[in-house]
Scaffold this active site. Structure first.
Site: not given
Length: 796
Positions: A382-383
């Site tokens: 994520h990210s």
């Protein structure tokens, strides 16, 4: 209520004033005083008509035989100084109950694995320990009696010793058919057993709120329940024991992963729960037939290692942080600086090493606890976590490649004829000369040393990075000289590095670097088999994973932006990860951090991202309405407005008859002309009235026709339209080998409330993936499609 604020999350551990069970059975007249004799006045005042009302409840059917209460095991979860008790699944509770009976007076501790073997419960100590991540032990209880105060939202379990005494008093009351028994706490609180279905707990007067003036509010009792079946609590059946697939999930910047500032552990727990629910609804038949088990998701935490005491980076940053706007600066230091740390070779090495070692450790521990596991493994980032995994997977080695040394040189390294002492002096590290000479390390040996070798010699992290970076740059220069790194067509070979009369290096090496970076910006021009620079990563030593991931899922990923900033203009369509053959870039349309990747692979075609279906099997309603209104507006523009224009022109145009020229003096012809004009006028008037009537009839029928066309279309019409749309679509275009020729960019459907203001929900859009059922279903579909298990459409 005073009980809920205690450390145990329930009532005091002290025993109430209850006689022994044997004494009560031998001499029932001396058992326990009735409320009229010993209950405080406030208790009697709380229910002035309680005697008659309590006696009327279930007294007609006679006393029922005593049945032992069925226990259920709970665990305590503490968050923000608030304790909540949650039930174990039925399977786990039965295992704990059986183990508690088997323990008896044994001295050895009995450990039971619960919750998919992610936790271990020490039955004798009543403690629950996490297996795969760092978490403090939590309390476990064998619960039979529960209470809820007038301000509580859920029932809380009594401590085990007091529950046992309550059960003994209840058994005596049922056996002797004598009720209104009172149990007192040392702090003054009282529990009264009025009858089998009505048991209350009263607070002492001193613990009540002083500002409550109403006597009825002062003496409002709490509710007491016996057995877990009598309280409103949802008890899960338990997770399947068989694990079909293992997924590691890497978080992004900062210690919190959503707007509620929850950790990666809590967010992954929610994602796992969503996947279990989707398996029940979308793979129901396969689950009933025993074809599938479950997918295990495990969190990978690297933030604590970076900001821990080992690096000391937080202390260094704190010394230079300004005292103003302290909360904002603390948030920046703890969250946003992770982006800068990852672009620093020193801390990037720490982050990548932590992620790889954590994944390998979790994989080894999982295989140890699940010895029969034979499924595949995938990774989710994520990210910033997706960028870390992207760089890590780019630098993995498959079985056909030779082991990579720290410096990829095939010939002895020649550092301009310098000796080891001159090289260390040039780097300002001459204090380590004796350390290297003690191990007989010369320049050639130094070129073969890895970071771990220098660390074993006692050289700190900073000097190690200086040595490795210097040797790698010199090796790069020699690689250009020997032609090991191939430049793209049209670029000539770089000039040799020369020195001028002053002993300074000329601009030849600068041109060399410039041409090499130009070669690096197009992945097809780099020989990955020799010089593993990936596609623009920080120059560090990337560790190897202990397995080959099946699929890489990126949530809200800035990979495309980072690759562009690194100077990469296009990804070679033939490029794929060495050990991972599937890649999905999943993002929310309003995510401010997410970027696409397909335009970097297919530059000559403008491809729309793939729309992720709703987990209930169709588009969201507002998107369907949006598409319907779009089609309606196009039809109005192309058809309806054209018909309106034609009708209006026919209605407003005055018809003129084509007449021959009139001869003056010809009375007969003139009279015939007047008759002809009169007849034409009557005819034209009738036609105008008919056209006018048809025009307004069409106007009045348009709303009905539009409603029938766009809002009363059934499922068959939608299927036909979707089928025709699929037939008119262009042939599928391959978008490179990162995902095996399949599409890479997948976009979620925004919620109706998010469509009103995309700026208002921008931050939430970047953090929505952990609770997104659409995202979880896409992962499950990709995983089980490769296992040959088809997804079922849920019932609408």
């Amino acid at each position: 209520m005073s009980h809920s604020s205690s450390e145990e999350g329930g009532l005091s551990q002290a025993a109430p004033n209850v006689p022994n069970t044997r004494e009560l059975l031998d001499n029932p007249t001396q058992s326990v005083a009735t409320p009229r004799d010993q209950v405080p006045p406030t208790v009697d005042e709380a229910s002035p008509s309680s005697t008659s009302s309590f006696e009327m409840i279930d007294m007609e059917s006679g006393p029922a035989p005593y049945q032992e209460v069925q226990p259920h095991w709970f665990f305590c979860r503490r968050a923000d100084d608030n304790a909540s008790w949650l039930p174990f699944s039925r399977k786990d509770s039965d295992k704990l109950e059986n183990a508690s009976h088997a323990v008896g007076d044994q001295e050895d501790e009995v450990v039971i694995a619960v919750e998919g073997e992610r936790y271990d419960v020490h039955v004798k100590d009543r403690k629950r320990y996490a297996v795969y991540w760092e978490q403090g032990p939590t309390e476990v209880r064998r619960c039979t009696w529960f209470y809820k105060g007038n301000k509580d939202t859920r029932f809380m379990p009594y401590p085990e010793d007091f529950s046992k005494r309550l059960e003994e008093a209840f058994m005596i009351s049922v056996t002797l058919n004598e009720w209104k028994r009172k149990l007192e706490f040392p702090n003054g609180e009282t529990v009264i057993l009025h009858n089998p279905k009505l048991m209350m707990q009263y607070q002492p007067i001193g613990l009540q709120d002083e500002w409550v003036s109403s006597p009825s509010e002062q003496t409002r009792p709490g509710t007491v329940k016996r057995g877990v079946n009598n309280i409103p609590v949802e008890i899960p059946d338990g997770e399947p024991e068989k694990v079909d697939h293992l997924v590691f999930m890497v978080h992004g910047i900062g210690p919190a992963c959503d707007l509620r500032f929850r950790s990666i552990i809590q967010c992954v727990n929610d994602f796992r729960s969503a996947s279990l629910s989707l398996l029940t609804s979308h793979y129901k038949r396969a689950e009933q037939d025993g074809l599938i088990g479950r997918v295990e998701f495990l969190p990978v935490n690297w933030h604590s290692a970076l900001h821990g005491d080992a690096t000391g980076v937080d202390e260094d940053i704190q010394r230079i942080t300004l005292p103003s706007i302290s909360r904002l600066r603390h948030f920046t230091n703890d969250t946003l600086l992770d982006l800068f740390f990852y672009n620093s070779p020193t801390y990037c090495q720490t982050i990548v090493d932590t992620v790889a070692s954590e994944i390998n450790m979790l994989h080894t521990l999982f295989r140890k606890r699940h010895s029969d596991f034979n499924g595949a493994v995938s990774v989710v980032g994520h990210s910033l976590g997706s960028l870390i995994l992207f760089d890590l997977l780019t630098n993995q080695r498959n079985g056909s490649r030779k082991a990579k040394e720290a410096v990829p040189c095939g010939e002895p390294l020649d550092l301009n004829g310098d000796t080891l002492q001159q090289t260390l002096s040039r780097l300002g590290l001459q204090q380590y000369l004796d350390t290297l000479q003690a191990e007989n390390v010369d320049l050639e040996s130094l070129a073969l040393c890895q970071d771990g070798d220098l660390k074993d010699l006692g050289i700190p992290l900073g000097p190690r990075k200086k040595i490795l970076d210097y040797v790698q740059k010199k090796c790069l220069s020699q690689a250009f000289k020997t032609g090991a790194v191939h430049l793209p067509e049209g670029l000539q070979a770089p000039p040799q590095m020369t020195s001028n009369s002053d002993g300074n290096q000329s601009t030849g090496f600068t041109m060399q670097q410039s041409q090499f970076h130009r070669a690096q910006s197009v992945t097809s021009a780099v020989d990955y088999e020799y010089f593993d620079v990936g596609i623009g990563q920080v120059s560090i030593d990337y560790p190897q994973l202990a397995f080959h991931p099946q699929t890489f899922f990126a949530f809200g990923s800035p990979i495309g932006m980072f690759l562009t900033v690194r100077g990469l203009k296009q990804i070679d369509p033939n490029y794929s990860f060495p050990t991972c053959k599937s890649f999905y870039n999943i993002y929310h349309p309003y995510d401010p951090v997410a970027y696409r990747l397909e335009p970097m692979i297919v530059t000559d075609v403008d491809l729309e991202p793939m729309l992720i279906p709703h987990h209930k099997g169709r588009k969201r309603m507002h998107l369907e309405l949006k598409d319907s209104f779009t089609r309606m507006s196009m039809d109005l523009k192309n058809n309806v407005l054209g018909s309106l224009r034609t009708a209006w022109q026919s209605f407003s145009r005055i018809p003129v008859a084509a007449l021959p020229p009139v001869d003056e003096g010809n009375a007969t012809t003139e009279r015939d002309l007047h008759e002809t004009q009169a007849s034409a006028a009557v005819t034209s008037s009738a036609k105008r009235e008919e056209k006018s009537a048809n025009f307004w009839t069409k106007i009045m029928e348009w709303p009905r026709a539009l409603h029938k066309r766009y809002f009363q279309a059934g499922v068959c019409d939608e299927a036909e339209s979707s089928g025709s749309a699929e037939q008119t679509e262009q042939p599928e275009i391959k978008v490179g080998m990162l995902n095996g020729g399949r599409r890479i960019d997948y976009v979620l459907q925004e919620k109706p409330i998010e469509s009103f203001n995309e700026y208002l929900f921008a931050i939430q859009s970047h953090l929505c993936y952990w609770e997104s059922e659409d995202t979880a279903l896409l992962l499950l579909k990709e995983i089980y499609d490769k296992l040959g298990v088809a997804m079922e459409q849920p019932q609408q």
